[in-house]
Design a protein around this motif. Structure first.
Motif, PDB file in Angstrom:
ATOM      1  N   ILE A   1     -12.527  87.434 -19.704  1.00  0.00           N
ATOM      2  CA  ILE A   1     -13.213  88.478 -18.936  1.00  0.00           C
ATOM      3  C   ILE A   1     -13.800  87.885 -17.664  1.00  0.00           C
ATOM      4  O   ILE A   1     -13.627  88.425 -16.562  1.00  0.00           O
ATOM      5  CB  ILE A   1     -14.316  89.146 -19.786  1.00  0.00           C
ATOM      6  N   PHE A   2     -14.486  86.755 -17.804  1.00  0.00           N
ATOM      7  CA  PHE A   2     -15.074  86.115 -16.619  1.00  0.00           C
ATOM      8  C   PHE A   2     -13.991  85.521 -15.723  1.00  0.00           C
ATOM      9  O   PHE A   2     -14.134  85.507 -14.492  1.00  0.00           O
ATOM     10  CB  PHE A   2     -16.085  85.052 -17.047  1.00  0.00           C
ATOM     11  N   GLY A   3     -12.898  85.044 -16.334  1.00  0.00           N
ATOM     12  CA  GLY A   3     -11.781  84.567 -15.532  1.00  0.00           C
ATOM     13  C   GLY A   3     -11.149  85.692 -14.727  1.00  0.00           C
ATOM     14  O   GLY A   3     -10.801  85.514 -13.550  1.00  0.00           O
ATOM     15  N   ALA A   4     -10.996  86.865 -15.341  1.00  0.00           N
ATOM     16  CA  ALA A   4     -10.452  88.020 -14.628  1.00  0.00           C
ATOM     17  C   ALA A   4     -11.376  88.448 -13.497  1.00  0.00           C
ATOM     18  O   ALA A   4     -10.917  88.825 -12.410  1.00  0.00           O
ATOM     19  CB  ALA A   4     -10.243  89.183 -15.608  1.00  0.00           C
ATOM     20  N   ALA A   5     -12.684  88.355 -13.738  1.00  0.00           N
ATOM     21  CA  ALA A   5     -13.646  88.698 -12.686  1.00  0.00           C
ATOM     22  C   ALA A   5     -13.521  87.737 -11.504  1.00  0.00           C
ATOM     23  O   ALA A   5     -13.565  88.161 -10.335  1.00  0.00           O
ATOM     24  CB  ALA A   5     -15.059  88.675 -13.251  1.00  0.00           C
ATOM     25  N   MET A   6     -13.367  86.450 -11.786  1.00  0.00           N
ATOM     26  CA  MET A   6     -13.193  85.465 -10.709  1.00  0.00           C
ATOM     27  C   MET A   6     -11.897  85.714  -9.940  1.00  0.00           C
ATOM     28  O   MET A   6     -11.863  85.617  -8.708  1.00  0.00           O
ATOM     29  CB  MET A   6     -13.203  84.060 -11.298  1.00  0.00           C
TER      30      MET A   6
ATOM     31  N   ILE B   1     -17.645  90.750  -4.356  1.00  0.00           N
ATOM     32  CA  ILE B   1     -18.223  90.605  -5.687  1.00  0.00           C
ATOM     33  C   ILE B   1     -18.348  91.945  -6.387  1.00  0.00           C
ATOM     34  O   ILE B   1     -18.490  92.013  -7.613  1.00  0.00           O
ATOM     35  CB  ILE B   1     -19.604  89.908  -5.587  1.00  0.00           C
ATOM     36  N   LYS B   2     -18.293  93.054  -5.625  1.00  0.00           N
ATOM     37  CA  LYS B   2     -18.508  94.372  -6.221  1.00  0.00           C
ATOM     38  C   LYS B   2     -17.478  94.691  -7.296  1.00  0.00           C
ATOM     39  O   LYS B   2     -17.820  95.075  -8.420  1.00  0.00           O
ATOM     40  CB  LYS B   2     -18.474  95.452  -5.140  1.00  0.00           C
ATOM     41  N   LEU B   3     -16.205  94.564  -6.952  1.00  0.00           N
ATOM     42  CA  LEU B   3     -15.150  94.896  -7.897  1.00  0.00           C
ATOM     43  C   LEU B   3     -15.142  93.916  -9.063  1.00  0.00           C
ATOM     44  O   LEU B   3     -14.893  94.301 -10.208  1.00  0.00           O
ATOM     45  CB  LEU B   3     -13.798  94.900  -7.188  1.00  0.00           C
ATOM     46  N   ALA B   4     -15.416  92.645  -8.772  1.00  0.00           N
ATOM     47  CA  ALA B   4     -15.452  91.624  -9.823  1.00  0.00           C
ATOM     48  C   ALA B   4     -16.559  91.918 -10.837  1.00  0.00           C
ATOM     49  O   ALA B   4     -16.376  91.742 -12.044  1.00  0.00           O
ATOM     50  CB  ALA B   4     -15.659  90.246  -9.205  1.00  0.00           C
TER      51      ALA B   4
END
Length: 267
Positions: free
Chosen positions: A94-99, A108-111
């Motif tokens: 999940i955090f990898g997909a956000a990065m 950073i909004k979409l992440a």
């Protein structure tokens, strides 16, 4: 004596639609939660992708929503019963997909939306798999529903001082208190008849307040975007975020509490 005025037909129809759709959504969630497995996973996937799409619209990144949904689909797939399930690997992804989204979107909004949409899905699936998981997961859902219902009806019946007029003019302190009281009462009944641990009954009070904070956060997002609802998928209710705004912060917090309590058996 004059009879009290009947509710306007439009308002009555809106409330009727809201109740019918609300009951159908609750039944779908209860059935998926009871059977678990792929049924709950499919519901969690639909929930998460719906939140992601609406987040992109509310934050002005609608044109990039498919990028975020594709990225989020990777950890969601890992959470399936045929893969690693609701695991630490899924959390890392999940955090990898956000990065990944942050790098490609340069924002950073979409992440942040990837995390906002992914964590509650992971939390619900995790709660279902722990000891006494059906009860804990259904309690988590029920406390959010009770908070919404109690706040809606007590706020309309009592009114009074506004909770956060700059963010959501319709929410009142009476609504917050009514939601907390109904949630605590429901949790106490679950303690008496289904064995919900008593410390969770006590925790239901701050969790009900947290559900209201999740509601206010979504109201803030909508106000910034100039939108009345996050979407239109549910008649009388709006979008996915409109229905799950309280669950989004509550489910991960309950998952952390359960992770700490069950750590010896999980390790």
């Amino acid at each position: 004596m004059a009879k009290p005025a009947a509710p306007a037909p439009g308002k009555a129809n809106e409330l009727q639609t809201r109740i019918i759709v609300g009951v159908l959504l609750i039944v779908a969630a209860l059935l998926a939660g009871y059977f678990g497995g792929m049924y709950l996973w499919l519901l969690a996937v639909l929930m998460s992708l719906g939140i992601m799409s609406e987040w992109a619209g509310l934050t002005g990144r609608r044109e990039k929503r498919l990028l975020a949904m594709y990225a989020l689909s990777v950890p969601l797939a890992i959470m399936s019963p045929w893969a690693a399930g609701p695991s630490f690997l899924a959390l890392c992804l999940i955090f990898g997909a956000a990065m990944f989204v942050a790098v490609f979107d340069r924002s950073i909004k979409l992440a942040a939306g990837v995390i906002y949409a992914g964590l509650p899905a992971l939390a619900i699936l995790f709660l279902r798999e722990i000891d006494n998981g059906i009860l804990i997961m259904l309690w988590t859902l029920a406390l959010v529903w009770a908070t919404d219902i109690g706040a809606y009806f007590s706020g309309r019946a009592i009114g009074g001082p506004k909770l956060a007029p700059q963010v959501s003019p319709n929410k009142t302190w009476a609504g917050l208190i009514g939601g907390v009281v109904l949630t605590a009462a429901l949790s106490f009944l679950l303690h008496i008849y289904w064995g919900l641990p008593f410390h969770l009954v006590l925790l239901s009070i701050p969790l009900a307040a947290l559900a209201q904070m999740g509601d206010l956060f979504e109201s803030w997002l909508k106000r910034k975007a100039g939108a009345k609802d996050s979407g239109t998928i549910f008649p009388g209710h709006g979008g996915v975020m409109d229905r799950l705004d309280g669950l989004i912060p509550v489910a991960p917090v309950v998952a952390v509490i359960m992770l700490v309590e069950n750590w010896p058996s999980l390790s």
